[in-house]
Design an enzyme around this catalytic site. Structure first.
Site: not given
Lengths: 204, 249
Positions: B115, B164, B154, B169, B167
Protein backbone atom coordinates in the site's frame (compact mmCIF):
# COMPACT_ATOMS: atom_id res chain seq x y z
CA UNK A 1 -45.28 -24.03 -0.37
CA UNK A 2 -45.72 -20.29 -0.64
CA UNK A 3 -44.34 -17.71 -3.01
CA UNK A 4 -40.77 -16.68 -2.37
CA UNK A 5 -40.20 -13.20 -1.02
CA UNK A 6 -37.19 -12.96 -3.27
CA UNK A 7 -35.25 -10.48 -1.20
CA UNK A 8 -31.49 -10.33 -1.55
CA UNK A 9 -29.12 -10.35 1.41
CA UNK A 10 -27.17 -7.21 2.22
CA UNK A 11 -23.50 -7.42 1.26
CA UNK A 12 -21.61 -8.24 4.45
CA UNK A 13 -19.56 -5.45 5.99
CA UNK A 14 -15.80 -5.83 6.34
CA UNK A 15 -13.40 -3.71 8.34
CA UNK A 16 -12.16 -0.49 6.73
CA UNK A 17 -8.68 -1.66 7.71
CA UNK A 18 -5.58 0.42 8.49
CA UNK A 19 -5.44 2.11 5.10
CA UNK A 20 -8.97 3.48 4.81
CA UNK A 21 -7.48 6.93 4.26
CA UNK A 22 -5.97 5.87 0.93
CA UNK A 23 -9.48 5.41 -0.40
CA UNK A 24 -11.49 8.04 1.41
CA UNK A 25 -9.07 10.88 2.19
CA UNK A 26 -6.11 10.36 -0.17
CA UNK A 27 -4.89 13.96 0.03
CA UNK A 28 -4.73 13.65 3.82
CA UNK A 29 -2.52 10.58 3.66
CA UNK A 30 0.01 11.67 1.07
CA UNK A 31 -1.61 10.68 -2.22
CA UNK A 32 -2.09 14.08 -3.83
CA UNK A 33 -3.31 14.81 -7.30
CA UNK A 34 -5.83 12.05 -7.83
CA UNK A 35 -8.69 14.20 -6.50
CA UNK A 36 -8.65 17.99 -6.10
CA UNK A 37 -9.67 17.74 -2.48
CA UNK A 38 -10.86 15.13 -0.03
CA UNK A 39 -14.61 14.62 0.01
CA UNK A 40 -16.37 15.90 3.09
CA UNK A 41 -13.44 18.06 4.21
CA UNK A 42 -15.64 21.16 4.15
CA UNK A 43 -19.29 21.36 5.13
CA UNK A 44 -19.78 25.12 5.18
CA UNK A 45 -18.94 28.20 3.13
CA UNK A 46 -19.17 31.95 3.67
CA UNK A 47 -22.91 31.99 3.03
CA UNK A 48 -23.96 29.10 5.25
CA UNK A 49 -26.78 30.05 7.57
CA UNK A 50 -26.74 29.40 11.29
CA UNK A 51 -24.46 29.32 14.27
CA UNK A 52 -20.95 28.13 13.47
CA UNK A 53 -19.66 25.44 15.79
CA UNK A 54 -16.59 23.25 16.08
CA UNK A 55 -16.89 19.63 17.16
CA UNK A 56 -13.70 17.90 18.24
CA UNK A 57 -13.26 14.48 19.75
CA UNK A 58 -11.45 11.20 19.87
CA UNK A 59 -12.40 7.55 19.53
CA UNK A 60 -11.01 5.69 22.54
CA UNK A 61 -10.40 1.95 22.72
CA UNK A 62 -10.72 -0.47 25.63
CA UNK A 63 -7.18 0.29 26.80
CA UNK A 64 -7.89 4.01 26.97
CA UNK A 65 -5.91 4.80 23.84
CA UNK A 66 -7.27 7.08 21.13
CA UNK A 67 -7.54 5.50 17.69
CA UNK A 68 -5.15 7.17 15.26
CA UNK A 69 -6.36 5.29 12.22
CA UNK A 70 -10.12 5.84 12.41
CA UNK A 71 -12.38 7.69 10.01
CA UNK A 72 -15.48 9.56 11.11
CA UNK A 73 -18.42 10.70 9.03
CA UNK A 74 -21.18 12.95 10.29
CA UNK A 75 -24.60 13.77 8.88
CA UNK A 76 -26.89 16.47 10.20
CA UNK A 77 -29.70 18.86 9.45
CA UNK A 78 -29.04 22.51 8.59
CA UNK A 79 -29.69 25.33 11.03
CA UNK A 80 -33.35 25.35 10.04
CA UNK A 81 -33.82 21.64 10.71
CA UNK A 82 -33.79 20.43 7.09
CA UNK A 83 -31.58 17.76 5.53
CA UNK A 84 -29.78 18.48 2.28
CA UNK A 85 -31.13 15.26 0.74
CA UNK A 86 -33.63 14.22 -1.96
CA UNK A 87 -35.51 12.30 0.73
CA UNK A 88 -36.16 15.55 2.63
CA UNK A 89 -39.80 16.25 1.74
CA UNK A 90 -40.47 19.09 4.20
CA UNK A 91 -38.67 21.82 2.32
CA UNK A 92 -35.38 22.80 0.76
CA UNK A 93 -32.28 22.85 2.92
CA UNK A 94 -29.68 25.62 2.92
CA UNK A 95 -27.83 25.10 -0.40
CA UNK A 96 -24.66 26.39 1.22
CA UNK A 97 -24.54 23.58 3.74
CA UNK A 98 -23.79 20.00 2.75
CA UNK A 99 -24.85 18.41 6.03
CA UNK A 100 -22.20 15.74 5.53
CA UNK A 101 -18.61 15.72 6.74
CA UNK A 102 -15.76 13.25 6.74
CA UNK A 103 -12.65 13.48 8.89
CA UNK A 104 -9.81 11.11 9.73
CA UNK A 105 -8.56 11.02 13.28
CA UNK A 106 -5.14 12.62 13.55
CA UNK A 107 -2.13 10.33 13.31
CA UNK A 108 -0.52 12.37 16.11
CA UNK A 109 -3.17 12.60 18.82
CA UNK A 110 -6.25 10.88 17.40
CA UNK A 111 -8.37 14.04 17.35
CA UNK A 112 -11.06 14.62 14.70
CA UNK A 113 -12.43 18.09 14.01
CA UNK A 114 -15.57 19.23 12.20
CA UNK A 115 -16.38 22.84 11.37
CA UNK A 116 -20.13 22.94 10.97
CA UNK A 117 -23.29 24.70 12.13
CA UNK A 118 -25.58 23.81 14.95
CA UNK A 119 -28.41 21.70 13.52
CA UNK A 120 -32.05 22.60 13.95
CA UNK A 121 -34.55 20.16 15.38
CA UNK A 122 -36.09 17.49 13.16
CA UNK A 123 -39.20 15.41 13.84
CA UNK A 124 -39.38 11.87 15.14
CA UNK A 125 -41.74 9.55 13.24
CA UNK A 126 -44.70 10.56 15.38
CA UNK A 127 -44.11 14.26 14.80
CA UNK A 128 -42.53 15.06 18.14
CA UNK A 129 -39.36 17.07 17.72
CA UNK A 130 -36.07 15.36 18.46
CA UNK A 131 -33.39 17.38 20.20
CA UNK A 132 -30.68 18.85 17.94
CA UNK A 133 -28.24 16.09 17.11
CA UNK A 134 -25.48 15.04 14.74
CA UNK A 135 -25.32 11.47 13.42
CA UNK A 136 -21.89 9.84 13.66
CA UNK A 137 -20.53 6.85 11.75
CA UNK A 138 -17.17 5.41 12.81
CA UNK A 139 -14.98 2.97 10.89
CA UNK A 140 -11.45 1.76 11.57
CA UNK A 141 -9.16 -1.22 11.63
CA UNK A 142 -10.61 -3.71 14.11
CA UNK A 143 -14.19 -2.49 13.62
CA UNK A 144 -16.01 -5.10 11.54
CA UNK A 145 -19.11 -3.05 10.85
CA UNK A 146 -19.40 0.75 10.98
CA UNK A 147 -20.66 2.09 14.29
CA UNK A 148 -23.63 4.45 14.33
CA UNK A 149 -24.21 6.86 17.15
CA UNK A 150 -25.43 10.41 17.78
CA UNK A 151 -24.07 13.52 19.43
CA UNK A 152 -26.47 15.75 21.35
CA UNK A 153 -25.74 19.21 22.78
CA UNK A 154 -24.99 19.98 26.44
CA UNK A 155 -26.79 23.33 26.25
CA UNK A 156 -30.10 21.76 25.17
CA UNK A 157 -31.13 20.15 28.44
CA UNK A 158 -34.82 20.83 27.88
CA UNK A 159 -34.88 19.40 24.35
CA UNK A 160 -32.70 16.47 25.39
CA UNK A 161 -35.13 15.65 28.20
CA UNK A 162 -37.95 15.15 25.69
CA UNK A 163 -35.91 13.46 22.97
CA UNK A 164 -37.51 10.15 21.93
CA UNK A 165 -34.21 8.39 21.23
CA UNK A 166 -32.53 9.43 24.46
CA UNK A 167 -35.68 8.34 26.29
CA UNK A 168 -35.23 4.82 24.94
CA UNK A 169 -31.95 4.34 26.80
CA UNK A 170 -32.79 2.09 29.71
CA UNK A 171 -29.85 2.91 31.95
CA UNK A 172 -30.20 6.66 32.32
CA UNK A 173 -26.56 7.39 33.05
CA UNK A 174 -25.65 5.93 29.67
CA UNK A 175 -27.66 8.63 27.88
CA UNK A 176 -24.94 11.04 28.99
CA UNK A 177 -22.49 9.28 26.69
CA UNK A 178 -24.35 10.86 23.76
CA UNK A 179 -24.12 14.42 25.07
CA UNK A 180 -21.05 16.43 24.07
CA UNK A 181 -19.00 18.48 26.55
CA UNK A 182 -18.15 22.15 26.21
CA UNK A 183 -20.11 25.28 25.38
CA UNK A 184 -21.00 27.03 22.15
CA UNK A 185 -19.25 27.34 19.78
CA UNK A 186 -16.76 24.63 20.77
CA UNK A 187 -17.89 21.16 21.69
CA UNK A 188 -16.00 17.98 22.50
CA UNK A 189 -17.45 14.56 21.80
CA UNK A 190 -15.29 11.62 22.84
CA UNK A 191 -16.50 8.21 21.70
CA UNK A 192 -15.64 5.30 23.99
CA UNK A 193 -15.66 1.86 22.38
CA UNK A 194 -15.58 -0.04 25.67
CA UNK A 195 -15.54 0.35 29.43
CA UNK A 196 -17.65 2.20 31.96
CA UNK A 197 -18.06 5.16 29.64
CA UNK A 198 -18.88 3.05 26.56
CA UNK A 199 -20.87 5.18 24.12
CA UNK A 200 -24.38 4.04 23.27
CA UNK A 201 -24.17 2.69 19.71
CA UNK A 202 -27.23 2.30 17.55
CA UNK A 203 -28.70 -0.59 15.61
CA UNK A 204 -30.71 1.69 13.39
CA UNK B 1 -26.46 14.66 -12.81
CA UNK B 2 -28.49 11.52 -13.29
CA UNK B 3 -32.16 11.21 -14.03
CA UNK B 4 -32.64 10.42 -10.41
CA UNK B 5 -34.02 13.89 -9.92
CA UNK B 6 -36.91 12.93 -12.19
CA UNK B 7 -38.03 10.14 -9.92
CA UNK B 8 -39.92 10.73 -6.75
CA UNK B 9 -37.47 9.97 -3.97
CA UNK B 10 -38.25 7.11 -1.67
CA UNK B 11 -38.70 7.97 1.97
CA UNK B 12 -39.40 4.62 3.63
CA UNK B 13 -37.31 3.34 6.52
CA UNK B 14 -34.60 0.81 5.71
CA UNK B 15 -34.97 -2.87 6.44
CA UNK B 16 -33.52 -3.85 9.76
CA UNK B 17 -29.94 -5.03 9.43
CA UNK B 18 -29.46 -8.80 9.86
CA UNK B 19 -26.82 -8.76 12.55
CA UNK B 20 -26.35 -12.54 12.33
CA UNK B 21 -25.32 -12.21 8.69
CA UNK B 22 -22.65 -9.58 9.34
CA UNK B 23 -19.56 -10.19 11.44
CA UNK B 24 -20.09 -9.59 15.14
CA UNK B 25 -18.04 -6.77 16.71
CA UNK B 26 -15.89 -9.12 18.78
CA UNK B 27 -13.93 -11.59 16.66
CA UNK B 28 -10.86 -12.72 18.64
CA UNK B 29 -9.25 -14.35 15.58
CA UNK B 30 -8.88 -10.79 14.29
CA UNK B 31 -6.99 -9.47 17.28
CA UNK B 32 -7.49 -5.75 16.76
CA UNK B 33 -11.23 -6.22 17.27
CA UNK B 34 -10.71 -7.23 20.91
CA UNK B 35 -10.12 -3.73 22.26
CA UNK B 36 -12.27 -2.00 19.66
CA UNK B 37 -15.49 -4.01 19.90
CA UNK B 38 -18.35 -2.39 21.81
CA UNK B 39 -19.37 -4.72 24.63
CA UNK B 40 -22.80 -3.42 25.53
CA UNK B 41 -26.01 -4.06 23.64
CA UNK B 42 -26.75 -1.80 20.71
CA UNK B 43 -29.83 0.40 21.03
CA UNK B 44 -32.18 -0.89 18.33
CA UNK B 45 -34.80 1.34 16.80
CA UNK B 46 -36.55 2.10 13.56
CA UNK B 47 -35.01 4.73 11.29
CA UNK B 48 -35.86 8.37 11.79
CA UNK B 49 -35.43 11.07 9.17
CA UNK B 50 -31.80 11.36 10.31
CA UNK B 51 -31.05 7.89 8.90
CA UNK B 52 -33.51 7.84 5.99
CA UNK B 53 -31.90 10.90 4.42
CA UNK B 54 -28.37 11.05 3.08
CA UNK B 55 -26.07 13.21 0.97
CA UNK B 56 -26.05 13.11 -2.84
CA UNK B 57 -22.94 13.07 -5.00
CA UNK B 58 -23.27 14.26 -8.58
CA UNK B 59 -21.49 12.78 -11.57
CA UNK B 60 -20.08 16.24 -12.22
CA UNK B 61 -17.66 15.91 -9.30
CA UNK B 62 -15.85 13.01 -10.99
CA UNK B 63 -12.60 13.48 -12.85
CA UNK B 64 -11.92 11.68 -16.08
CA UNK B 65 -9.45 9.23 -14.52
CA UNK B 66 -11.21 8.74 -11.19
CA UNK B 67 -12.29 5.21 -12.18
CA UNK B 68 -8.97 4.30 -13.81
CA UNK B 69 -6.44 3.26 -11.16
CA UNK B 70 -4.01 2.20 -13.85
CA UNK B 71 -3.58 5.83 -14.89
CA UNK B 72 -4.92 8.18 -12.20
CA UNK B 73 -1.60 8.36 -10.33
CA UNK B 74 0.73 7.49 -13.21
CA UNK B 75 3.08 9.87 -14.95
CA UNK B 76 1.87 10.96 -18.38
CA UNK B 77 2.39 8.14 -20.84
CA UNK B 78 3.07 5.57 -18.14
CA UNK B 79 0.83 3.13 -16.33
CA UNK B 80 0.69 0.98 -13.22
CA UNK B 81 2.40 -2.40 -13.22
CA UNK B 82 0.31 -5.51 -12.80
CA UNK B 83 -2.44 -7.66 -14.25
CA UNK B 84 -4.92 -5.36 -15.93
CA UNK B 85 -8.51 -5.96 -14.82
CA UNK B 86 -11.93 -4.38 -15.14
CA UNK B 87 -14.21 -4.58 -12.10
CA UNK B 88 -17.86 -3.95 -12.81
CA UNK B 89 -21.27 -4.78 -11.47
CA UNK B 90 -24.42 -3.31 -10.04
CA UNK B 91 -25.45 -1.78 -6.78
CA UNK B 92 -28.87 -3.13 -5.81
CA UNK B 93 -30.89 -2.97 -2.65
CA UNK B 94 -32.34 -5.98 -0.84
CA UNK B 95 -35.49 -5.71 -2.95
CA UNK B 96 -33.39 -6.16 -6.07
CA UNK B 97 -33.92 -2.57 -7.18
CA UNK B 98 -30.96 -0.72 -8.70
CA UNK B 99 -29.42 2.01 -6.57
CA UNK B 100 -28.78 4.89 -8.96
CA UNK B 101 -26.34 7.63 -8.09
CA UNK B 102 -24.48 5.57 -5.49
CA UNK B 103 -20.96 6.79 -4.78
CA UNK B 104 -18.41 3.98 -4.77
CA UNK B 105 -14.87 4.59 -3.53
CA UNK B 106 -12.24 1.87 -3.67
CA UNK B 107 -8.69 1.38 -2.47
CA UNK B 108 -6.17 -1.41 -2.72
CA UNK B 109 -2.56 -2.56 -2.57
CA UNK B 110 -0.40 -2.58 -5.69
CA UNK B 111 0.40 -5.71 -7.70
CA UNK B 112 3.10 -6.65 -5.19
CA UNK B 113 0.79 -6.32 -2.20
CA UNK B 114 2.15 -2.97 -1.01
CA UNK B 115 0.00 0.00 0.00
CA UNK B 116 1.06 3.58 -0.56
CA UNK B 117 0.86 4.58 3.11
CA UNK B 118 3.38 5.79 5.63
CA UNK B 119 2.38 3.15 8.15
CA UNK B 120 2.90 0.34 5.64
CA UNK B 121 6.00 -1.75 6.48
CA UNK B 122 5.84 -4.63 4.01
CA UNK B 123 9.09 -5.03 2.08
CA UNK B 124 7.42 -5.34 -1.35
CA UNK B 125 8.24 -2.47 -3.69
CA UNK B 126 6.11 0.61 -4.27
CA UNK B 127 4.99 1.20 -7.84
CA UNK B 128 5.70 4.88 -8.64
CA UNK B 129 2.76 4.86 -11.04
CA UNK B 130 0.16 3.44 -8.68
CA UNK B 131 -1.69 5.44 -6.01
CA UNK B 132 -4.31 2.87 -5.09
CA UNK B 133 -7.56 4.85 -4.91
CA UNK B 134 -10.47 5.44 -7.26
CA UNK B 135 -14.16 6.27 -7.30
CA UNK B 136 -17.23 6.23 -9.48
CA UNK B 137 -21.00 6.77 -9.30
CA UNK B 138 -23.60 4.26 -10.46
CA UNK B 139 -25.78 5.06 -13.46
CA UNK B 140 -29.56 5.00 -13.49
CA UNK B 141 -29.60 1.21 -13.60
CA UNK B 142 -27.16 0.92 -10.73
CA UNK B 143 -24.22 -0.09 -12.93
CA UNK B 144 -20.61 0.88 -12.27
CA UNK B 145 -17.18 -0.06 -13.59
CA UNK B 146 -13.56 0.78 -13.04
CA UNK B 147 -10.16 -0.30 -14.30
CA UNK B 148 -7.23 -1.28 -12.13
CA UNK B 149 -4.49 -3.85 -11.65
CA UNK B 150 -5.08 -6.99 -9.64
CA UNK B 151 -3.78 -6.34 -6.11
CA UNK B 152 -1.23 -8.68 -4.58
CA UNK B 153 -1.66 -10.68 -1.40
CA UNK B 154 0.36 -9.51 1.59
CA UNK B 155 1.33 -10.57 5.11
CA UNK B 156 0.06 -8.72 8.16
CA UNK B 157 0.79 -8.82 11.86
CA UNK B 158 -1.96 -10.82 13.53
CA UNK B 159 -0.95 -14.46 13.80
CA UNK B 160 2.67 -15.32 13.07
CA UNK B 161 1.92 -16.10 9.43
CA UNK B 162 -1.34 -14.43 8.45
CA UNK B 163 -1.76 -13.18 4.90
CA UNK B 164 -4.55 -11.17 3.35
CA UNK B 165 -5.91 -12.67 0.14
CA UNK B 166 -5.96 -10.28 -2.82
CA UNK B 167 -8.79 -7.85 -2.22
CA UNK B 168 -10.21 -4.43 -3.07
CA UNK B 169 -11.81 -2.27 -0.39
CA UNK B 170 -15.17 -0.70 -1.29
CA UNK B 171 -16.99 2.17 0.39
CA UNK B 172 -20.59 2.65 -0.74
CA UNK B 173 -23.05 5.51 -0.25
CA UNK B 174 -26.63 4.61 -1.08
CA UNK B 175 -29.59 6.92 -0.71
CA UNK B 176 -29.82 7.03 3.06
CA UNK B 177 -27.15 7.36 5.71
CA UNK B 178 -28.36 4.07 7.23
CA UNK B 179 -27.22 2.27 4.06
CA UNK B 180 -23.61 3.34 4.55
CA UNK B 181 -21.34 0.34 4.00
CA UNK B 182 -17.67 -0.56 3.75
CA UNK B 183 -16.69 -4.00 2.55
CA UNK B 184 -14.00 -5.91 0.64
CA UNK B 185 -14.10 -7.76 -2.67
CA UNK B 186 -12.15 -10.99 -3.21
CA UNK B 187 -11.24 -12.87 -6.38
CA UNK B 188 -12.68 -16.19 -7.56
CA UNK B 189 -10.40 -19.16 -7.09
CA UNK B 190 -8.11 -17.70 -4.42
CA UNK B 191 -7.40 -20.44 -1.84
CA UNK B 192 -6.21 -17.84 0.66
CA UNK B 193 -9.70 -16.41 1.14
CA UNK B 194 -10.64 -19.23 3.50
CA UNK B 195 -7.47 -18.85 5.59
CA UNK B 196 -7.96 -15.15 6.32
CA UNK B 197 -8.94 -14.13 9.87
CA UNK B 198 -10.66 -10.99 8.57
CA UNK B 199 -12.73 -12.93 6.05
CA UNK B 200 -13.55 -15.44 8.75
CA UNK B 201 -15.03 -12.78 11.03
CA UNK B 202 -18.15 -13.36 8.90
CA UNK B 203 -20.03 -16.33 10.37
CA UNK B 204 -22.06 -17.40 7.34
CA UNK B 205 -20.24 -18.99 4.41
CA UNK B 206 -22.86 -17.66 1.99
CA UNK B 207 -22.14 -14.12 3.13
CA UNK B 208 -18.45 -14.68 2.39
CA UNK B 209 -19.22 -16.14 -1.02
CA UNK B 210 -21.19 -12.99 -1.78
CA UNK B 211 -17.89 -11.06 -1.43
CA UNK B 212 -16.09 -13.16 -4.05
CA UNK B 213 -16.19 -11.73 -7.57
CA UNK B 214 -16.32 -14.30 -10.36
CA UNK B 215 -14.14 -14.01 -13.43
CA UNK B 216 -16.43 -12.57 -16.09
CA UNK B 217 -15.07 -14.10 -19.26
CA UNK B 218 -17.81 -12.57 -21.43
CA UNK B 219 -16.76 -9.06 -20.51
CA UNK B 220 -13.04 -9.73 -20.71
CA UNK B 221 -11.45 -7.43 -23.27
CA UNK B 222 -9.29 -9.46 -25.69
CA UNK B 223 -5.59 -8.61 -25.59
CA UNK B 224 -6.24 -6.03 -22.83
CA UNK B 225 -7.93 -6.77 -19.51
CA UNK B 226 -9.83 -9.53 -17.78
CA UNK B 227 -13.14 -8.66 -16.13
CA UNK B 228 -14.49 -9.49 -12.68
CA UNK B 229 -18.11 -8.90 -11.78
CA UNK B 230 -19.00 -7.70 -8.32
CA UNK B 231 -22.58 -6.89 -7.38
CA UNK B 232 -23.23 -5.08 -4.13
CA UNK B 233 -26.44 -5.20 -2.13
CA UNK B 234 -27.44 -2.38 0.20
CA UNK B 235 -30.24 -2.40 2.74
CA UNK B 236 -33.71 -2.40 1.21
CA UNK B 237 -36.37 0.00 2.34
CA UNK B 238 -39.99 -0.29 3.27
CA UNK B 239 -42.70 1.01 1.04
CA UNK B 240 -44.54 3.91 2.59
CA UNK B 241 -47.88 2.16 2.09
CA UNK B 242 -50.06 4.12 4.46
CA UNK B 243 -47.58 6.31 6.26
CA UNK B 244 -48.50 9.96 6.68
CA UNK B 245 -52.18 9.21 6.10
CA UNK B 246 -53.30 7.26 9.13
CA UNK B 247 -56.95 8.19 8.60
CA UNK B 248 -57.41 7.08 5.06
CA UNK B 249 -57.64 8.83 1.67
Amino acid sequence: MVQELGYLKETASQTAGPYVHIGLTPNFCGIPGVYKSDLGASMVNDKTLGQRITVKGRVIDGAGMPLKDALIEIWQADAGGLYNSPAEMRGTADPNFTGWGRCPTSAEDGVFTFETVKPGRVPFKDGRLMAPHITFWIVARGINIGLHTRMYFPDEAEANAEDPLLARIEYRHRAETLVAAGTAPSYTFDIHLQGEKETVFLDI
Amino acid sequence: MSDRQNHKPETGAFFQRDRDWHAPALTPGYKTSILRAPQKALLSLDNTISEITGPVFGHSMLGELDNDLIHNFAKPGESAIGERIIVHGRVLDERGRPVAGALLEFWQANAGGRYRHKKETYLAALDPNFGGCGRTITDDEGYYFFRTIKPGAYPWPNGVNDWRPAHIHFSIFGHGFAQRLITQMYFEGDPMIWKCPIVNTIPDRRAIEQLIAPLDWSNTIPMDARAYKFDIVLRGRRSTFFENRPEGN
